[in-house]
Design a protein around this motif. Structure first.
Motif, PDB file in Angstrom:
ATOM      1  N   LEU A   1      -6.998  -3.705 -10.447  1.00 24.29           N
ATOM      2  CA  LEU A   1      -6.151  -4.496  -9.579  1.00 24.29           C
ATOM      3  C   LEU A   1      -5.577  -3.609  -8.482  1.00 24.29           C
ATOM      4  N   CYS A   2      -5.336  -4.203  -7.335  1.00 24.22           N
ATOM      5  CA  CYS A   2      -4.782  -3.480  -6.196  1.00 24.22           C
ATOM      6  C   CYS A   2      -3.341  -3.066  -6.505  1.00 24.22           C
ATOM      7  N   ASP A   3      -3.028  -1.796  -6.255  1.00 21.17           N
ATOM      8  CA  ASP A   3      -1.678  -1.288  -6.490  1.00 21.17           C
ATOM      9  C   ASP A   3      -0.692  -1.698  -5.405  1.00 21.17           C
ATOM     10  N   GLU A   4      -1.178  -2.237  -4.296  1.00 20.84           N
ATOM     11  CA  GLU A   4      -0.303  -2.628  -3.179  1.00 20.84           C
ATOM     12  C   GLU A   4       0.015  -4.119  -3.150  1.00 20.84           C
ATOM     13  N   CYS A   5      -0.874  -4.945  -3.663  1.00 20.33           N
ATOM     14  CA  CYS A   5      -0.684  -6.396  -3.605  1.00 20.33           C
ATOM     15  C   CYS A   5       0.395  -6.875  -4.572  1.00 20.33           C
ATOM     16  N   ALA A   6       1.158  -7.863  -4.132  1.00 20.62           N
ATOM     17  CA  ALA A   6       2.200  -8.446  -4.972  1.00 20.62           C
ATOM     18  C   ALA A   6       1.598  -9.382  -6.020  1.00 20.62           C
ATOM     19  N   VAL A   7       0.421  -9.922  -5.732  1.00 20.67           N
ATOM     20  CA  VAL A   7      -0.285 -10.786  -6.683  1.00 20.67           C
ATOM     21  C   VAL A   7      -1.515 -10.034  -7.180  1.00 20.67           C
ATOM     22  N   ASP A   8      -2.070 -10.451  -8.307  1.00 20.34           N
ATOM     23  CA  ASP A   8      -3.247  -9.787  -8.865  1.00 20.34           C
ATOM     24  C   ASP A   8      -4.446  -9.972  -7.948  1.00 20.34           C
ATOM     25  N   THR A   9      -4.886  -8.879  -7.339  1.00 16.07           N
ATOM     26  CA  THR A   9      -6.044  -8.875  -6.455  1.00 16.07           C
ATOM     27  C   THR A   9      -6.996  -7.790  -6.937  1.00 16.07           C
ATOM     28  N   VAL A  10      -8.269  -8.097  -7.022  1.00 20.38           N
ATOM     29  CA  VAL A  10      -9.264  -7.157  -7.519  1.00 20.38           C
ATOM     30  C   VAL A  10      -9.352  -5.935  -6.613  1.00 20.38           C
ATOM     31  N   ALA A  11      -9.325  -4.764  -7.228  1.00 14.24           N
ATOM     32  CA  ALA A  11      -9.468  -3.512  -6.484  1.00 14.24           C
ATOM     33  C   ALA A  11     -10.941  -3.241  -6.205  1.00 14.24           C
ATOM     34  N   VAL A  12     -11.222  -2.721  -5.024  1.00 15.48           N
ATOM     35  CA  VAL A  12     -12.601  -2.375  -4.649  1.00 15.48           C
ATOM     36  C   VAL A  12     -12.721  -0.908  -4.272  1.00 15.48           C
ATOM     37  N   ALA A  13     -11.573  -0.215  -4.159  1.00 17.92           N
ATOM     38  CA  ALA A  13     -11.584   1.184  -3.745  1.00 17.92           C
ATOM     39  C   ALA A  13     -10.432   1.921  -4.407  1.00 17.92           C
ATOM     40  N   SER A  14     -10.548   3.254  -4.396  1.00 17.08           N
ATOM     41  CA  SER A  14      -9.519   4.090  -4.992  1.00 17.08           C
ATOM     42  C   SER A  14      -9.302   5.317  -4.124  1.00 17.08           C
ATOM     43  N   CYS A  15      -8.070   5.806  -4.087  1.00 13.41           N
ATOM     44  CA  CYS A  15      -7.741   7.017  -3.328  1.00 13.41           C
ATOM     45  C   CYS A  15      -8.009   8.220  -4.224  1.00 13.41           C
ATOM     46  N   THR A  16      -8.788   9.165  -3.735  1.00 15.47           N
ATOM     47  CA  THR A  16      -9.114  10.350  -4.528  1.00 15.47           C
ATOM     48  C   THR A  16      -7.922  11.299  -4.629  1.00 15.47           C
ATOM     49  N   ASP A  17      -6.926  11.139  -3.786  1.00 16.41           N
ATOM     50  CA  ASP A  17      -5.763  12.026  -3.796  1.00 16.41           C
ATOM     51  C   ASP A  17      -4.631  11.508  -4.686  1.00 16.41           C
ATOM     52  N   CYS A  18      -4.198  10.258  -4.470  1.00 17.53           N
ATOM     53  CA  CYS A  18      -3.070   9.727  -5.246  1.00 17.53           C
ATOM     54  C   CYS A  18      -3.518   8.838  -6.400  1.00 17.53           C
ATOM     55  N   LYS A  19      -4.813   8.533  -6.486  1.00 18.75           N
ATOM     56  CA  LYS A  19      -5.414   7.735  -7.559  1.00 18.75           C
ATOM     57  C   LYS A  19      -5.011   6.267  -7.550  1.00 18.75           C
ATOM     58  N   ASP A  20      -4.386   5.794  -6.475  1.00 20.92           N
ATOM     59  CA  ASP A  20      -4.059   4.375  -6.372  1.00 20.92           C
ATOM     60  C   ASP A  20      -5.335   3.575  -6.138  1.00 20.92           C
ATOM     61  N   SER A  21      -5.322   2.310  -6.543  1.00 26.35           N
ATOM     62  CA  SER A  21      -6.457   1.412  -6.345  1.00 26.35           C
ATOM     63  C   SER A  21      -6.076   0.377  -5.299  1.00 26.35           C
ATOM     64  N   PHE A  22      -7.083  -0.069  -4.517  1.00 27.20           N
ATOM     65  CA  PHE A  22      -6.812  -0.970  -3.409  1.00 27.20           C
ATOM     66  C   PHE A  22      -7.828  -2.092  -3.296  1.00 27.20           C
ATOM     67  N   CYS A  23      -7.358  -3.245  -2.834  1.00 26.72           N
ATOM     68  CA  CYS A  23      -8.245  -4.351  -2.479  1.00 26.72           C
ATOM     69  C   CYS A  23      -8.865  -3.992  -1.124  1.00 26.72           C
ATOM     70  N   ALA A  24      -9.766  -4.821  -0.623  1.00 21.54           N
ATOM     71  CA  ALA A  24     -10.436  -4.533   0.652  1.00 21.54           C
ATOM     72  C   ALA A  24      -9.442  -4.425   1.808  1.00 21.54           C
ATOM     73  N   THR A  25      -8.415  -5.242   1.790  1.00 24.17           N
ATOM     74  CA  THR A  25      -7.421  -5.222   2.865  1.00 24.17           C
ATOM     75  C   THR A  25      -6.617  -3.923   2.868  1.00 24.17           C
ATOM     76  N   HIS A  26      -6.112  -3.519   1.733  1.00 21.92           N
ATOM     77  CA  HIS A  26      -5.269  -2.330   1.665  1.00 21.92           C
ATOM     78  C   HIS A  26      -6.050  -1.018   1.687  1.00 21.92           C
ATOM     79  N   ALA A  27      -7.317  -1.048   1.327  1.00 21.98           N
ATOM     80  CA  ALA A  27      -8.128   0.179   1.354  1.00 21.98           C
ATOM     81  C   ALA A  27      -8.226   0.737   2.768  1.00 21.98           C
ATOM     82  N   ASP A  28      -8.336  -0.131   3.747  1.00 22.17           N
ATOM     83  CA  ASP A  28      -8.440   0.319   5.137  1.00 22.17           C
ATOM     84  C   ASP A  28      -7.117   0.874   5.658  1.00 22.17           C
ATOM     85  N   GLY A  29      -6.015   0.310   5.226  1.00 24.74           N
ATOM     86  CA  GLY A  29      -4.716   0.709   5.743  1.00 24.74           C
ATOM     87  C   GLY A  29      -4.144   1.977   5.138  1.00 24.74           C
ATOM     88  N   HIS A  30      -4.520   2.311   3.921  1.00 26.62           N
ATOM     89  CA  HIS A  30      -3.929   3.463   3.226  1.00 26.62           C
ATOM     90  C   HIS A  30      -4.053   4.774   4.012  1.00 26.62           C
TER      91      HIS A  30
END
Length: 106
Positions: free
Chosen positions: A1-30
């Protein structure tokens, strides 16, 4: 699940530095934020390979942990009635439930 979304959203990416997971929308912004501009965001399957997890399992999301998507669910906490990954067992609320945890394969 995306660590940034307020609702459960499937994660598609992860940050190799902080290990957070992101949906498609938040992956680009991180990596665009001032605080995280040096961070590298990679697809979950690539991040999974780096830690030895099964990319196909993580991509499918069937047995990956919703809290730690790079890890497969491997145990069951009988006290909480939840399936857990090894990270949940060592660092989560279930660390104190060692006597109530069974392997999923049992």
């Amino acid at each position: 699940l995306c660590d940034e979304c307020a609702v459960d959203t499937v994660a598609v990416a992860s940050c190799t530095d902080c290990k957070d997971s992101f949906c498609a929308t938040h992956a680009d912004g991180h990596p665009r934020s001032r605080k995280f501009y040096k961070h590298k965001v990679v697809p979950l399957c690539e991040a999974a390979s780096a830690v030895g997890a099964s990319p196909s399992t993580v991509q499918a999301g069937v047995t990956s942990c919703p809290v730690h998507p790079l890890f497969e669910k491997v145990s069951y906490c009988m006290e909480c009635s939840e399936v857990l990954c090894k990270q949940c067992l060592s660092t989560g609320d279930h660390a104190e439930h060692a006597d109530a945890v069974k392997s999923v394969s049992e």
